[in-house]
Design an enzyme around this catalytic site. Structure first.
Site, PDB file in Angstrom:
ATOM      1  N   LYS A 187     -12.530   3.012  -2.142  1.00  0.00           N
ATOM      2  CA  LYS A 187     -12.424   2.641  -3.558  1.00  0.00           C
ATOM      3  C   LYS A 187     -12.496   1.113  -3.628  1.00  0.00           C
ATOM      4  CE  LYS A 187      -7.405   2.858  -3.159  1.00  0.00           C
ATOM      5  NZ  LYS A 187      -6.170   3.458  -3.598  1.00  0.00           N
ATOM      6  N   PRO A 188     -12.842   0.544  -4.778  1.00  0.00           N
ATOM      7  CA  PRO A 188     -12.978  -0.916  -4.864  1.00  0.00           C
ATOM      8  C   PRO A 188     -11.731  -1.665  -4.395  1.00  0.00           C
ATOM      9  CG  PRO A 188     -13.888   0.106  -6.820  1.00  0.00           C
ATOM     10  CD  PRO A 188     -13.236   1.212  -6.034  1.00  0.00           C
TER      11      PRO A 188
ATOM     12  N   ASP B 242      -7.833  -0.447   4.827  1.00  0.00           N
ATOM     13  CA  ASP B 242      -6.956   0.708   4.659  1.00  0.00           C
ATOM     14  C   ASP B 242      -7.545   2.011   5.200  1.00  0.00           C
ATOM     15  OD1 ASP B 242      -4.766   2.149   4.034  1.00  0.00           O
ATOM     16  OD2 ASP B 242      -4.649   1.522   1.946  1.00  0.00           O
TER      17      ASP B 242
ATOM     18  N   ASN C 243      -9.915  -1.075  -1.969  1.00  0.00           N
ATOM     19  CA  ASN C 243      -9.850  -1.107  -0.507  1.00  0.00           C
ATOM     20  C   ASN C 243     -11.017  -1.869   0.109  1.00  0.00           C
ATOM     21  OD1 ASN C 243      -7.455   0.192  -0.158  1.00  0.00           O
ATOM     22  ND2 ASN C 243      -8.337   2.230   0.119  1.00  0.00           N
TER      23      ASN C 243
ATOM     24  N   GLY D  11       0.830  -1.200   0.000  1.00  0.00           N
ATOM     25  CA  GLY D  11       0.000   0.000   0.000  1.00  0.00           C
ATOM     26  C   GLY D  11       0.859   1.241   0.000  1.00  0.00           C
ATOM     27  N   GLY D  12       0.200   2.371   0.201  1.00  0.00           N
ATOM     28  CA  GLY D  12       0.928   3.630   0.174  1.00  0.00           C
ATOM     29  C   GLY D  12       1.900   3.763   1.335  1.00  0.00           C
ATOM     30  N   MET D  13       1.556   3.159   2.473  1.00  0.00           N
ATOM     31  CA  MET D  13       2.386   3.336   3.657  1.00  0.00           C
ATOM     32  C   MET D  13       3.416   2.235   3.844  1.00  0.00           C
ATOM     33  SD  MET D  13       0.281   5.066   6.699  1.00  0.00           S
ATOM     34  CE  MET D  13      -1.027   3.924   6.923  1.00  0.00           C
TER      35      MET D  13
ATOM     36  N   ASP E  10     -10.594   7.268   1.835  1.00  0.00           N
ATOM     37  CA  ASP E  10      -9.917   6.597   0.711  1.00  0.00           C
ATOM     38  C   ASP E  10     -10.713   5.368   0.277  1.00  0.00           C
ATOM     39  OD1 ASP E  10      -8.027   6.252  -1.247  1.00  0.00           O
ATOM     40  OD2 ASP E  10      -6.573   5.240   0.042  1.00  0.00           O
TER      41      ASP E  10
ATOM     42  N   VAL F 153       2.162  -5.311   3.415  1.00  0.00           N
ATOM     43  CA  VAL F 153       1.416  -6.219   4.290  1.00  0.00           C
ATOM     44  C   VAL F 153       1.974  -7.628   4.087  1.00  0.00           C
ATOM     45  CG1 VAL F 153      -0.832  -7.158   4.909  1.00  0.00           C
ATOM     46  CG2 VAL F 153      -0.648  -4.791   4.103  1.00  0.00           C
TER      47      VAL F 153
END
Lengths: 256, 314
Positions: B148-149, B164, B151, B34-36, B146, B39
């Site tokens: 969105k499909p 997320d 997530n 992910g952005g951070m 945030d 996982v």
């Protein structure tokens, strides 16, 4: 050149003693000794990518490429064109490549300029080894810009491995490095990576010791790699972006 | 020293691999990025179970994200809902990277599971299940920001999980002075900062107008998700398109107030009732009532026909 300060105490590679500047900034330092050490560190990180790029981009023969590489760094030191680097406009690696384009174009116009050495003792560079490495990709890699980046990463990782070897030797952790060498530097194309049990048997350790020592040495490798990267980055923001790109490999593409 | 391409790739992965030595977790394999951070599927040795270990990529280069990840862990810890992934633990690994241990969700992303063959009612039921945890969060003052499909995970048994929450906006704390950044937003979310995913963000989010972001910002993203689900199949009925349009209004004041209100309007459609977002014409109302009460209408008509026939020929 814009000198961006790093946090105090930031270690730099190759024994480079500055604690607040990157080696990029250090090449413009007032102290000649510090400046020299900064250049040594910079050349160590970039000479192979530069040599291979010249060979691939301009199809220079090995001798001419070696001369151009030496002359490029000598000119960089003498003329000081790296001082014009502005980290807000480009990454250092990109700036270096653009400078190289200008240098090679000028050198080709003025024959004989390649011989310039400026009296500065360039590090002893093993061009034969670089040539051998280049032959491994000739015919499979056709994009010089992408290759320059790939080789910059390869060079950086190589420097981090060398720094790790020195670090382990200094701390009396030869077994740690032996584990790293046999497991993480193993050429898996030739034979499969050894199991922890095999490593334990060959080095007279327990599997738990292998697990713990490998975790320790990998932690050190990561630290040294980021130190090396920080040192050859043109700014803190460039370091951050480069670190994310360097470590942001797609897990789907990497066999762990 | 020459490093082959394979060794270069391996060393990059090694340097990226979290150091969990001495902790209760044993990293097994990366399962998402992910952005951070990344996982990983990991083994929790203390409880002998598999967990999802979300690990910040590099503390050396993302110090602000460490605070945001811990914020996410705290938000998730407060939001106990079947549609929100439970958080088990959070802390710092020996290499300095912040981690968050969560339930390992086995399923597929919404955009991977829905196909043109998925019936409209099934798509709407999934959407309704997306609205439920978001509505729960809204009731607790949390805005996801945030949605969105990618997530949204749909589990093996049809359970829907909203993932997320890393850029979620938290409610004000009682001890935080009114008007301070912490009062209005997650740590690190300054005015003018764009957090979220382009294409799914509400206009106020695109502008980075943190003060204007509230539950209606999520309503906009839910509207986008609903449109995504409707566009996959054949042309959607007018009431559903109207629900989408209301959720996607550029003016937050004319959108649904929150996910609960939006979800209820979708419920009305599924139940064959009139939806708030659409003023139907008389014939549309008649057609809807006929469709909803078809058996009763047919029985009455049959009875009336029999009566007429009886009077005429009796």
């Amino acid at each position: 050149m814009h000198h961006e300060t790093f946090p105090p105490g930031t270690p730099l590679p190759g024994g480079f003693p500055l604690t607040r500047l990157s080696v990029v900034a250090g090449t413009g330092h007032d102290d000649p000794a510090l400046q020299r050490e900064a250049w040594d560190a910079l050349i160590r990180a970039y000479w192979k990518p530069v040599y291979k790029y010249i060979r691939m981009k301009w199809h220079a023969d090995p001798d001419a490429a070696a001369d151009l590489t030496q002359a490029f760094f000598a000119d960089a030191i003498d003329a000081g064109f790296l001082r014009r680097f502005d980290p807000s406009r480009a990454r250092f690696r990109t700036y270096l490549r653009v400078c190289l384009h200008g240098f090679v174009a000028n050198a080709r116009k003025a024959a004989g300029r390649q011989k310039r050495g400026g009296g500065y003792r360039i590090l002893s560079l093993d061009f034969a080894a670089a040539e051998g490495e280049l032959h491994r990709v000739l015919g499979t890699e056709h994009d010089p810009e992408r290759y320059f980046r790939t080789e910059s990463i390869r060079s950086l990782l190589g420097l981090a491995v060398s720094a790790l070897r020195e670090d382990c030797r200094d701390r009396g952790r030869e077994t740690h490095f032996a584990l790293f060498e046999r497991y993480d530097l193993a050429e898996t194309g030739v034979s499969p990576r050894p199991t922890y049990q095999q490593l334990a048997d060959s080095l007279g350790l327990t599997v738990t010791q292998v697990t713990n020592q490998l975790a320790t040495v990998r932690r050190e490798f990561r630290r040294l790699l980021l130190e090396q990267l920080r040192a050859i980055s043109g700014s803190e923001s460039e370091f951050r972006a480069e670190a994310i790109e360097l470590l942001g490999v797609d897990p789907d593409d990497v066999a762990l | 020293m020459w490093l082959s391409d394979g060794t270069v790739a391996h060393l990059r992965a090694v340097a990226d691999m979290p150091d969990s030595a001495g902790t209760r977790y044993r990293i097994l394999e990366p399962v998402g990025r992910g952005g951070m951070g990344v996982v990983y599927r990991a083994e929790d040795a203390a409880l002998d179970r598999e967990v999802a270990l979300k690990v910040l990529r590099t503390p050396e280069v993302q110090p602000d994200l460490a605070a945001r990840m811990l914020d996410e862990a705290r938000i998730l810890a407060r939001l106990e809902h079947p549609g929100i992934v439970p958080v088990y633990d959070a802390g710092t690994l020996p290499d300095g990277r912040v981690y968050c241990a969560m339930k390992l969700v086995r399923g597929r992303r919404l955009d991977e599971i829905v196909t043109p063959d998925t019936p409209l009612t099934e798509r709407l039921r999934i959407f309704r299940r997306v609205c439920e945890p978001v509505a729960f969060a809204h009731a607790h003052g949390v805005v996801h920001r945030d949605l969105k499909p990618a997530n949204i995970m749909v589990g093996e048994f049809g359970e829907v999980l909203v993932m997320d929450w890393g850029v979620a906006k938290q409610p004000a704390r009682a001890d935080t002075p009114h008007g301070s950044p912490a009062h209005t937003a997650t740590a690190g979310t300054l005015h003018g900062t764009r957090l979220g995913t382009p294409g799914w963000m509400a206009p106020e989010q695109e502008r980075g107008d943190v003060d204007a972001m509230d539950a209606r910002t999520d309503v906009y993203a839910l509207g986008r998700i609903l449109r995504f689900l409707l566009d996959i199949g054949r042309a959607a009925p007018r009431p559903l398109r109207a629900i989408c349009e209301r959720a996607l209004s550029s003016d937050p004041a004319t959108r649904y107030d929150d996910a609960e209100q939006l979800g209820r309007d979708v419920d009305r459609y599924l139940a064959g009732a009139a939806v708030d977002a659409y003023r139907e014409r008389v014939w549309e109302r008649a057609a809807r009532l006929y469709a909803r009460h078809r058996t009763a209408v047919l029985l009455v008509l049959s009875y009336l026909l029999m009566r007429i026939l009886f009077i005429a020929f009796g």
